[in-house]
Every structure is written in structure tokens, then in C-alpha cells.
Scaffold this motif. Structure first.
Motif, PDB file in Angstrom:
ATOM      1  N   ALA A 144       8.770 -11.309  -4.851  1.00 36.65           N
ATOM      2  CA  ALA A 144       8.765 -12.755  -4.623  1.00 36.65           C
ATOM      3  C   ALA A 144       7.343 -13.323  -4.632  1.00 36.65           C
ATOM      4  O   ALA A 144       7.092 -14.369  -5.257  1.00 36.65           O
ATOM      5  CB  ALA A 144       9.457 -13.072  -3.303  1.00 36.65           C
ATOM      6  N   ALA A 145       6.416 -12.660  -3.968  1.00 32.87           N
ATOM      7  CA  ALA A 145       5.061 -13.205  -3.845  1.00 32.87           C
ATOM      8  C   ALA A 145       4.412 -13.386  -5.217  1.00 32.87           C
ATOM      9  O   ALA A 145       3.910 -14.468  -5.554  1.00 32.87           O
ATOM     10  CB  ALA A 145       4.213 -12.302  -2.959  1.00 32.87           C
TER      11      ALA A 145
ATOM     12  N   ALA B 202       0.461  -4.665  -8.322  1.00 32.90           N
ATOM     13  CA  ALA B 202       0.918  -5.500  -7.213  1.00 32.90           C
ATOM     14  C   ALA B 202      -0.206  -6.371  -6.664  1.00 32.90           C
ATOM     15  O   ALA B 202       0.041  -7.472  -6.155  1.00 32.90           O
ATOM     16  CB  ALA B 202       1.495  -4.617  -6.105  1.00 32.90           C
ATOM     17  N   ASN B 203      -1.434  -5.910  -6.761  1.00 31.47           N
ATOM     18  CA  ASN B 203      -2.582  -6.667  -6.241  1.00 31.47           C
ATOM     19  C   ASN B 203      -3.325  -7.404  -7.349  1.00 31.47           C
ATOM     20  O   ASN B 203      -4.546  -7.603  -7.267  1.00 31.47           O
ATOM     21  CB  ASN B 203      -3.531  -5.726  -5.499  1.00 31.47           C
ATOM     22  N   ALA B 204      -2.635  -7.820  -8.386  1.00 28.60           N
ATOM     23  CA  ALA B 204      -3.266  -8.484  -9.527  1.00 28.60           C
ATOM     24  C   ALA B 204      -3.906  -9.802  -9.098  1.00 28.60           C
ATOM     25  O   ALA B 204      -3.361 -10.551  -8.281  1.00 28.60           O
ATOM     26  CB  ALA B 204      -2.243  -8.728 -10.629  1.00 28.60           C
ATOM     27  N   LYS B 205      -5.062 -10.090  -9.672  1.00 33.79           N
ATOM     28  CA  LYS B 205      -5.762 -11.342  -9.392  1.00 33.79           C
ATOM     29  C   LYS B 205      -5.159 -12.476 -10.234  1.00 33.79           C
ATOM     30  O   LYS B 205      -4.466 -12.242 -11.223  1.00 33.79           O
ATOM     31  CB  LYS B 205      -7.249 -11.191  -9.709  1.00 33.79           C
ATOM     32  N   ASN B 206      -5.460 -13.695  -9.826  1.00 33.37           N
ATOM     33  CA  ASN B 206      -4.953 -14.852 -10.562  1.00 33.37           C
ATOM     34  C   ASN B 206      -5.453 -14.869 -12.002  1.00 33.37           C
ATOM     35  O   ASN B 206      -4.715 -15.247 -12.924  1.00 33.37           O
ATOM     36  CB  ASN B 206      -5.354 -16.142  -9.856  1.00 33.37           C
ATOM     37  N   SER B 207      -6.692 -14.475 -12.204  1.00 28.37           N
ATOM     38  CA  SER B 207      -7.233 -14.459 -13.572  1.00 28.37           C
ATOM     39  C   SER B 207      -6.484 -13.462 -14.446  1.00 28.37           C
ATOM     40  O   SER B 207      -6.244 -13.709 -15.632  1.00 28.37           O
ATOM     41  CB  SER B 207      -8.724 -14.120 -13.538  1.00 28.37           C
TER      42      SER B 207
ATOM     43  N   ASP C  68       4.067  -3.296 -12.114  1.00 28.56           N
ATOM     44  CA  ASP C  68       3.883  -1.928 -12.594  1.00 28.56           C
ATOM     45  C   ASP C  68       3.987  -0.939 -11.438  1.00 28.56           C
ATOM     46  O   ASP C  68       2.997  -0.407 -10.941  1.00 28.56           O
ATOM     47  CB  ASP C  68       2.525  -1.801 -13.297  1.00 28.56           C
ATOM     48  N   ASP C  69       5.215  -0.698 -10.989  1.00 31.08           N
ATOM     49  CA  ASP C  69       5.498   0.347 -10.019  1.00 31.08           C
ATOM     50  C   ASP C  69       6.866   0.925 -10.350  1.00 31.08           C
ATOM     51  O   ASP C  69       7.458   0.607 -11.383  1.00 31.08           O
ATOM     52  CB  ASP C  69       5.423  -0.189  -8.578  1.00 31.08           C
TER      53      ASP C  69
ATOM     54  N   ASP D 212       0.863  -1.176   0.000  1.00 29.13           N
ATOM     55  CA  ASP D 212       0.000   0.000   0.000  1.00 29.13           C
ATOM     56  C   ASP D 212       0.905   1.232   0.000  1.00 29.13           C
ATOM     57  O   ASP D 212       1.450   1.626   1.024  1.00 29.13           O
ATOM     58  CB  ASP D 212      -0.911  -0.007   1.227  1.00 29.13           C
ATOM     59  N   GLY D 213       1.089   1.815  -1.170  1.00 29.88           N
ATOM     60  CA  GLY D 213       2.033   2.916  -1.302  1.00 29.88           C
ATOM     61  C   GLY D 213       1.685   4.106  -0.438  1.00 29.88           C
ATOM     62  O   GLY D 213       2.558   4.701   0.200  1.00 29.88           O
TER      63      GLY D 213
END
Length: 653
Positions: free
Chosen positions: A230-231, A202-207, A172-173, A81-82
Motif C-alpha cells: 500500500a505505501a 521496498a525502500n525505493a526513493k522517489n527519484s 522486488d521481493d 527489514d527482512g
């Protein structure tokens, strides 16, 4: 007699002892440094243990700071969370810390660098974003290699394997975008390029990640550079494995996030390590030493003490450990040079009407410039090797290990060093004592096991499945149909040029989809300048035919080498020659016979004029003189006539 002599001595001793007392008094009992980390992350946990390990070693050695205790104030700032991370970091800057260790995130580092400049607090950060430069942020001190060097190493690996195009997948940061920008520059220097870039939040969903990988699989390049955290990186590898993108033909190069994860975690799940077999990754090179062995030996007890027993020492921990030591050495030199720790309010944090910005708790470190100067001048051997900064503020001799993920672990296949800019199987520290060797012939890596458990180097590209059909313009001629023409029965194009084109395509190791588009009506020869202009305007992707290479056409289009060689020729009408024994008389026309007769008489007269006064043979009766004139004229022209006959006979043959 002795008293006057002793008085100056006593006074000097008093002044000297007073100076020592003042110097000792200038050293406070406790000095606070700050640390901004994401403590629930792997990197943050390793960094926390490394900071405490360095503080224990520094404070247990009285010769380092001469009695001053170094204390750390830690702040947990979220990288995901920037905005929240920025607020947490700004709140922490209200503390009177003389230096900051971190932050680990490039996004927060950009924000805090502005604050560090204003408050004159040196920031010892291991954020790798190449745009965090010491020119814009003089108080930003990078204590780990920049992505500028890491991407140079990646480009060297790509060029070493003779790949020319790659696909870049990145978060994308600031960290991801700026890292890929550095990669683009490094590849361009090697005459390579990124053919496809795709970023994700950073919070991209699996889809979303699956759709991303599907789009990557449609592209031409099979060399994929993964620059992320890494995540998300582990999730991408797991999904790529399910999509059969970890098999033969693919090349995956992960940046140093992967080596940091594998080094830090004592037990990596089997399904995760299985899903990344054959992947290449990089790790900042730290030479083996006794100091490094000592830190590794006591790491287990330290990690348990600070509730990170599942984490091992990674290169992040090594650089953080040396960062704290760099602050300690700089502080010692700072105090020895008369430096004092004091803070003052920043008047610019109040507006013109006298109201506050609610940041009045932030204070300026009065002698921050002096401490920064001492940090820039540190020169010692730490756990990571030589700790010394160059003129641009980066650590000297950045180097990387090239690693191949294999089986249950990793295998080092070579090294890259900025000292020579080449790949080598020799450790970089063994090269520093020798002159830089920039010969490409000396590049060498150990064999790699690629995805699909093969040792054969992948080609690195395929013909894209979503490629458009090439439109090839073909002249529909009226004359010289042997070169190219349209078959009126089948409607297809045929001819010598078409045969050359199809045979050339047959030699390619990949398919090319195309279609021929006739240019012209076939009742007249089309204008080739217009055909070339249609290539420039993208109406055609190319053209085939007997198209002459002229200067004005080469300006707007590229041509292949000519496959029909004409050379220098002379055009002349065809005339049927009759071969007879009198063929040598054919060049002698009536006009030529008349001119020859005139010259016959002129030459005889000229000879008579010159000779009749002194030569008795040119005298006598008029009849005799006329015979003499004709004789000498005939004699000279006979030689000329014989010469003409000979030349004509030779040319006729």
C-alpha cells in the motif's frame, strides 16, 4: 442375590467416570497461540483487532472449547527489514505456542515455514505468495486466497477486454516476484503476455520511482498491473498522476493491496483518491451474512479498545477472524480425540561436538501432526463464508470482487470465481448450487469508468516512442523491375510490391517507422534464399518483393498470403500461326504422309489375304485384285484422315 449383579455395574460406572475425568483433565485451562504481525501497518492493525475479536467470542462461548481459554501471544515483526523481521519471528518461536496466526509478509512466511515444519507448529497464514505450498511446507495453512487465483482473475479481466500485452510493475521481493510469475503463467494460458517487467526495492526513493514510470511510459503496452504494497503503491499513483499517466488511453489494474487499504481506512485523503480515478482492483469475495454484519457492528468499539480506531474491517480482518475460529474448532476436535499438549527439545539443534546453536529454547510440539490433521479437516461457516480446505491445502471456492475506483469510493462491477473461471455480475455463492458454467459467452461485467473519466474501453497499447526503425530488405533486381527496383535518380525503392506494402501500412491505426535497404547491386538478380537467411539472422526485420514461397524458406521465415496469384502454368515458345483455309493440313508433315501411304498398302494387303479365298470380289486378274486392295485400303484410311482433319480443326479454333 442383587449384589453380584450390581458389582459389574458399579465397576463400569467407576471406569466410565474415571475416563471422563481423564478426558476433562486432558484439556488445559489455558492454551497459547502465537501471532506474528507488523502492528504499525494497516494490515497488521486490522489483524490485531480481528484476533482479539475472535478470542472474545470464542472464550465467551463455553461450548467451543469446554472451559479451555484461548490466549494469544503477539510479536511485532517488521516486513520492511527482512533480516530484523526474521530474527524477531525466530525469537518468538521460542514460546510454547500450539499454532501461529500469520505472518502477513511472504518473505518472513518463507523463513518461518521451515521452522514450523521442524517444530510441528501449524501456521495459519494469510500470506498470498503462491510458492508457499503445502507440499514443501505441510505445516503452512493458507487461510486466504492464493495469488495463484488472484492472477487468474487479473488475466481473465485482461482477456475479457481483448488486451494482449501488459506491463507489470512490482515490488522486488518474494511477494512481488512470485506474484508476477503466477500472472505470467495465467496470461500465457489466455494467449496474452507481459511485454515489460520492472521491479523496485521496498525502500525505493522517489527519484527511482519516477524513472521507473518514465520507462513504463515509453513502452508499447498501456495496461499496467501494479503488484506492490500500500505505501509504495500510493506513491506510484501520485507520481503517475503528475506524469499524466492517469489519463485517457491508460489502464491501471492494482492487486488486492489497494482494496485492502481503501476498506481499512475510514478517511482516505482526497488527493490520494483523486489520483487513482478509473483504477481497477480486486478484493477477495466474502458473502454478506448475519455473522459478518455482527462483526462490522462491533468493530468500532473493538478498534478503539485496541488503539486502532482509524481502521475499519477489511477482508484481511475477516480471514484472520476465521483463522482463529479454525484453530478453536480444531483444538476442540483435538482434545476430544485424546490429544495432549506437550513439548520436547529438538536434538538436531545441537552440533556433533555437543555445543548449542543458542536455539535450544525452541521446542517441538509433540502432537503437532495431529492438530494439523484436525485443522485440515475443519468445516464450518465463518464470517468469510465456507471455511474448508481442499486437497492442496487452499480454501475451497476462491473468488474475487472486480472493483472500479470512482469518485470518493469504489464500485463493484462484477465477480470472478474459480468455480467456473469466468467473470459474472452474479455473486459466486449463487453459482455454487448450479453446475459449473464455463461458456465464455456468459462472461459479463458492468460498465467501467476508465482513467480520464471515459466509458470507452482503452485500446491498451500505443506505438512505443523509443521503438527502433524497422529495416526492410528489398531486392534490387535487374529484370522484372515492375515488381520492385531502385530509382537511380532519387535512390528510393519503387514498384508494385512497394505500393502494396505502403498501402497496407496506411490501414494500421498507428505509425510504423521503417527504412528500405536494397539487397543486390542491380546488375543481376539477387539470390532470394540468402535474403531470407538474413531475416533469420536479424540483419533485416523483414523483406518485400516477388519472393516465392518455397518449403525450405518457410522453415526459417514467415510469409504473408500471396498477393499475386499465378496458379498452374505451362511455358512454351511463342510461334506465329497463319490462318488459311488449308491450315488443317499443317500437322501433316512429309514423314506423316509417307507413314500414311505405307499403312495404306499394309491394310489393303491384310484385307486381301483374309478375303481372297472366300470372297469372290477379291479374285480375278492380278490387275483387278490390285485395284481391290487399293480400294479397301483407301476406304479405311479415308475415315481416319477425315477424323484427323476434324480434330485438328477443332484444336486450331
Amino acid at each position: 442375590m442383587e449384589i453380584p449383579f450390581l458389582m459389574p455395574l458399579v465397576l463400569s460406572l467407576l471406569l466410565f467416570s474415571n475416563g471422563i475425568c481423564q478426558s476433562l483433565a486432558a484439556r488445559p485451562p489455558v492454551v497459547n497461540i502465537g501471532s506474528i504481525l507488523q502492528l504499525n501497518s494497516t494490515t497488521g492493525g486490522v489483524s490485531e483487532v480481528a484476533i482479539h475479536a475472535a478470542l472474545e467470542d470464542i472464550n465467551s462461548d463455553p461450548t467451543v472449547l469446554n472451559g479451555t481459554t484461548l490466549n494469544v501471544l503477539m510479536k511485532d515483526a517488521s516486513c520492511l527489514d527482512g533480516f530484523l523481521g526474521m530474527v524477531q519471528a525466530l525469537q518468538f518461536m521460542e514460546t510454547d505456542a500450539i499454532a501461529i496466526i500469520g505472518p502477513q509478509c511472504s518473505t518472513i512466511a518463507h523463513i518461518i515455514s521451515f521452522v514450523a515444519n521442524e517444530l510441528r507448529v501449524p501456521m495459519m497464514s494469510f500470506a498470498s505468495d503462491a510458492t508457499l505450498s503445502s507440499i514443501q511446507f505441510p505445516f503452512f495453512v493458507r487461510t486466504a486466497p492464493s495469488d495463484l487465483y488472484q492472477m487468474a482473475a487479473v488475466a481473465e479481466v485482461v482477456d475479457y477486454n481483448h488486451w494482449k500485452i501488459v506491463t507489470a510493475v512490482y515490488i522486488d521481493d518474494d511477494y512481488g516476484r512470485n506474484g508476477i510469475a503466477a500472472l505470467d503463467d495465467a496470461l500465457t494460458a489466455k494467449r496474452c503476455k507481459i511485454s515489460y517487467k520492472v521491479g523496485f526495492p521496498a525502500n525505493a526513493k522517489n527519484s527511482d520511482l519516477i524513472n521507473l514510470l518514465v520507462s513504463v511510459s515509453y513502452m508499447e503496452s498501456r495496461v499496467i498491473i501494479l503488484h506492490t504494497g500500500a505505501a509504495t503503491g500510493l506513491r506510484l499513483f501520485s507520481m503517475a498522476n503528475r506524469l499524466n499517466m492517469m489519463g485517457n488511453g491508460y489502464v491501471w489494474i492494482a492487486t488486492d493491496w489497494l482494496s485492502a487499504y481503501l476498506d481499512s481506512n475510514s478517511s482516505v485523503p482526497a488527493d490520494i483518491i483523486y489520483g487513482m480515478q478509473g483504477v481497477l482492483t480486486l478484493r477477495p469475495h466474502t458473502p454478506n451474512s448475519k455473522m459478518k454484519s455482527n462483526l462490522i457492528s462491533k468493530w468500532s468499539s473493538l478498534s478503539k479498545k485496541y488503539n486502532h480506531s482509524d481502521l475499519r474491517l477489511s477482508y484481511y480482518g475477516v480471514y484472520v477472524y476465521d483463522s482463529v475460529w479454525a484453530v478453536a474448532h480444531a483444538l476442540d476436535a483435538f482434545f476430544n480425540d485424546g490429544g495432549r499438549i506437550s513439548f520436547s527439545n529438538d536434538s538436531r539443534l545441537r552440533d556433533a561436538t555437543g555445543g548449542t546453536l543458542h536455539l535450544e529454547a525452541m521446542s517441538i510440539f509433540d502432537m503437532g501432526n495431529k492438530l494439523l490433521e484436525k485443522i485440515r479437516k475443519v468445516n464450518f461457516t465463518g464470517v468469510s463464508g465456507k471455511v474448508q480446505f481442499d486437497a492442496s491445502g487452499d480454501l475451497i471456492h476462491p473468488a474475487y470482487d472486480i472493483i472500479n475506483v470512482l469518485g470518493n469510493g469504489m464500485r463493484t462491477i462484477g465477480f470472478w470465481s474459480n468455480y467456473s473461471g469466468l467473470l459474472s455480475t452474479v455473486p459466486p455463492e449463487d453459482l455454487y448450487s448450479k453446475p459449473p458454467n464455463t461458456s465464455l459467452a456468459n462472461q459479463r461485467l458492468y460498465d467501467v469508468i476508465w482513467p480520464g473519466e471515459t466509458s470507452q474501453r482503452p485500446r491498451g497499447w500505443v506505438f512505443p516512442s523509443n521503438a527502433k526503425e524497422l529495416k526492410i530488405g528489398v531486392p534490387n533486381r535487374f529484370s522484372f523491375k515492375e515488381f520492385v527496383t531502385k530509382d537511380n535518380v532519387t535512390g528510393s525503392m519503387k514498384g508494385y510490391c512497394i505500393d502494396v506494402f505502403t498501402q497496407a501500412l496506411a490501414l494500421l491505426p498507428y505509425p510504423v517507422t521503417y527504412k528500405f535497404v536494397p539487397f543486390g547491386r542491380g546488375t543481376e538478380n539477387p539470390h532470394y534464399d540468402k535474403l531470407v537467411q538474413m531475416i533469420e539472422s536479424n540483419e533485416f526485420d523483414g523483406a518485400i518483393g516477388d519472393i516465392a514461397i518455397t518449403m525450405n524458406r518457410t522453415v526459417i521465415a514467415d510469409f504473408t498470403q500471396p498477393f499475386i496469384e499465378t496458379g498452374l502454368v505451362i511455358l512454351s515458345p511463342v510461334k506465329k500461326h497463319i490462318t488459311t483455309s488449308w491450315a488443317f493440313l499443317q500437322p501433316f508433315t512429309l514423314e506423316m504422309w509417307c507413314i500414311t501411304g505405307v499403312f495404306f498398302l499394309v491394310v489393303g494387303v491384310v484385307v486381301w489375304v483374309l478375303e481372297h479365298r472366300i470372297n469372290d470380289e477379291f479374285r480375278g486378274s492380278p490387275r483387278q485384285q490390285m485395284i481391290t486392295i487399293f480400294w479397301y485400303g483407301a476406304d479405311l484410311h479415308l475415315l481416319t484422315f477425315i477424323s484427323c482433319i476434324y480434330v485438328n480443326s477443332v484444336s486450331h479454333c
